[in-house]
Design an enzyme around this catalytic site. Sequence first.
Site, mmCIF file in Angstrom:
data_model
loop_
_atom_site.group_PDB
_atom_site.id
_atom_site.type_symbol
_atom_site.label_atom_id
_atom_site.label_comp_id
_atom_site.label_asym_id
_atom_site.label_seq_id
_atom_site.Cartn_x
_atom_site.Cartn_y
_atom_site.Cartn_z
ATOM 1 N N LYS A 83 0.824 -1.219 0.000
ATOM 2 C CA LYS A 83 0.000 0.000 0.000
ATOM 3 C C LYS A 83 0.854 1.263 0.000
ATOM 4 O O LYS A 83 0.339 2.350 -0.231
ATOM 5 C CB LYS A 83 -0.992 0.004 1.159
ATOM 6 C CG LYS A 83 -0.420 0.134 2.541
ATOM 7 C CD LYS A 83 -1.543 0.071 3.586
ATOM 8 C CE LYS A 83 -1.021 0.129 4.999
ATOM 9 N NZ LYS A 83 -0.330 1.378 5.340
ATOM 10 N N ASP A 84 2.174 1.133 0.222
ATOM 11 C CA ASP A 84 3.074 2.290 0.185
ATOM 12 C C ASP A 84 3.791 2.440 -1.153
ATOM 13 O O ASP A 84 4.566 3.381 -1.335
ATOM 14 C CB ASP A 84 4.140 2.171 1.289
ATOM 15 C CG ASP A 84 3.539 2.271 2.679
ATOM 16 O OD1 ASP A 84 2.475 2.898 2.819
ATOM 17 O OD2 ASP A 84 4.131 1.714 3.620
ATOM 18 N N ARG A 131 -8.120 8.081 2.884
ATOM 19 C CA ARG A 131 -9.100 7.047 2.511
ATOM 20 C C ARG A 131 -9.952 6.655 3.723
ATOM 21 O O ARG A 131 -11.183 6.573 3.637
ATOM 22 C CB ARG A 131 -8.354 5.825 1.968
ATOM 23 C CG ARG A 131 -9.236 4.605 1.718
ATOM 24 C CD ARG A 131 -8.382 3.382 1.381
ATOM 25 N NE ARG A 131 -7.457 3.060 2.468
ATOM 26 C CZ ARG A 131 -7.779 2.374 3.563
ATOM 27 N NH1 ARG A 131 -9.019 1.933 3.723
ATOM 28 N NH2 ARG A 131 -6.877 2.122 4.493
ATOM 29 N N ARG A 132 -9.288 6.426 4.852
ATOM 30 C CA ARG A 132 -10.034 6.070 6.064
ATOM 31 C C ARG A 132 -10.857 7.257 6.566
ATOM 32 O O ARG A 132 -12.011 7.097 6.971
ATOM 33 C CB ARG A 132 -9.064 5.594 7.151
ATOM 34 C CG ARG A 132 -8.423 4.248 6.848
ATOM 35 C CD ARG A 132 -7.323 3.909 7.847
ATOM 36 N NE ARG A 132 -6.726 2.604 7.570
ATOM 37 C CZ ARG A 132 -5.477 2.271 7.876
ATOM 38 N NH1 ARG A 132 -4.683 3.161 8.468
ATOM 39 N NH2 ARG A 132 -5.016 1.061 7.599
ATOM 40 N N ARG A 149 0.165 10.147 12.952
ATOM 41 C CA ARG A 149 1.356 9.644 12.254
ATOM 42 C C ARG A 149 2.228 8.851 13.216
ATOM 43 O O ARG A 149 2.005 8.819 14.411
ATOM 44 C CB ARG A 149 2.164 10.816 11.676
ATOM 45 C CG ARG A 149 1.502 11.578 10.536
ATOM 46 C CD ARG A 149 1.532 10.844 9.208
ATOM 47 N NE ARG A 149 2.835 10.256 8.904
ATOM 48 C CZ ARG A 149 3.881 10.910 8.397
ATOM 49 N NH1 ARG A 149 3.771 12.201 8.137
ATOM 50 N NH2 ARG A 149 5.017 10.287 8.143
ATOM 51 N N ARG A 155 1.520 5.066 17.558
ATOM 52 C CA ARG A 155 0.085 5.344 17.435
ATOM 53 C C ARG A 155 -0.698 4.734 18.596
ATOM 54 O O ARG A 155 -1.609 5.363 19.141
ATOM 55 C CB ARG A 155 -0.427 4.820 16.092
ATOM 56 C CG ARG A 155 0.210 5.520 14.902
ATOM 57 C CD ARG A 155 -0.359 5.039 13.584
ATOM 58 N NE ARG A 155 0.466 5.479 12.455
ATOM 59 C CZ ARG A 155 0.072 5.471 11.202
ATOM 60 N NH1 ARG A 155 -1.136 5.047 10.898
ATOM 61 N NH2 ARG A 155 0.867 5.875 10.235
ATOM 62 N N CYS A 242 -1.457 10.025 -2.760
ATOM 63 C CA CYS A 242 -1.833 10.125 -1.348
ATOM 64 C C CYS A 242 -2.775 11.291 -1.083
ATOM 65 O O CYS A 242 -3.335 11.399 -0.003
ATOM 66 C CB CYS A 242 -0.558 10.313 -0.527
ATOM 67 S SG CYS A 242 -0.490 9.261 0.913
#
Length: 313
Positions: A83-84, A131-132, A149, A155, A242
């Site tokens: 996903k990166d 997206r989230r 971040r 987190r 992004c």
Amino acid sequence: MLDNVLRIATRQSPLALWQAHYVKDKLMASHPGLVVELVPMVTRGDVILDTPLAKVGGKGLFVKELEVALLENRADIAVHSMKDVPVEFPQGLGLVTICEREDPRDAFVSNNYDSLDALPAGSIVGTSSLRRQCQLAERRPDLIIRSLRGNVGTRLSKLDNGEYDAIILAVAGLKRLGLESRIRAALPPEISLPAVGQGAVGIECRLDDSRTRELLAALNHHETALRVTAERAMNTRLEGGCQVPIGSYAELIDGEIWLRALVGAPDGSQIIRGERRGAPQDAEQMGISLAEELLNNGAREILAEVYNGDAPA
């Protein structure tokens, strides 16, 4: 490079190192006698932690330094969270292997609430992903969504310190780090459609390095590669980065690919959704045609607004 040595460029976060060791172990199991060395590196994405990714160059910040190491022959492969991985690669480099996918869903993590729907109005939810954020805002416009971040441990610490009522992370990352017990609920794709390639590990190398490509062939997982191919083709056609909320998730069911995708306004005020079903050999074309359907149904205008009028044709 010695014939029996292979060097892996990797970030130094716990999750990145897990992925690198996973690939190392698979390579050594497939090729007895091969010596695999890790080349840990710090990327700009690891250093710039006080700004949302979308504002500082996107997910490519996590891969550029690794790609430079490949081009300068300081490493033979780079291991990435799919996903990166940006849609384009530097000349001479490419994605050659995609390993078997872990659970691609998003995880709802909270110390006080069992589900997203259980959060009271005004609760603070942390996520670094547009997206989230977009899908959360559509479902629960009464929540306060704040940027989050840092690596997984950072987190979770911010959640435990009371800065957030809940945070959204990837199920795959938590499982790989042995933190599955922190997951209160896995969010189904209907609620939070995953990111392109989420849960899959990809391996990049120099395209002219036939020896390394032969060594990597045993690690490629055909079904995962098909699914991620469809998702990435959709994203490539959208010229997705992004800065805009894009989700895409492909499943292989009864010999058929089921591809779902969305493009949304960052504030969740508008989300364009679509889906396709088709033969696995048509995975790439399915992704392209679904992207074109989304563009024609309103995604072009959303992208144009985000990119200041420069939307895909």
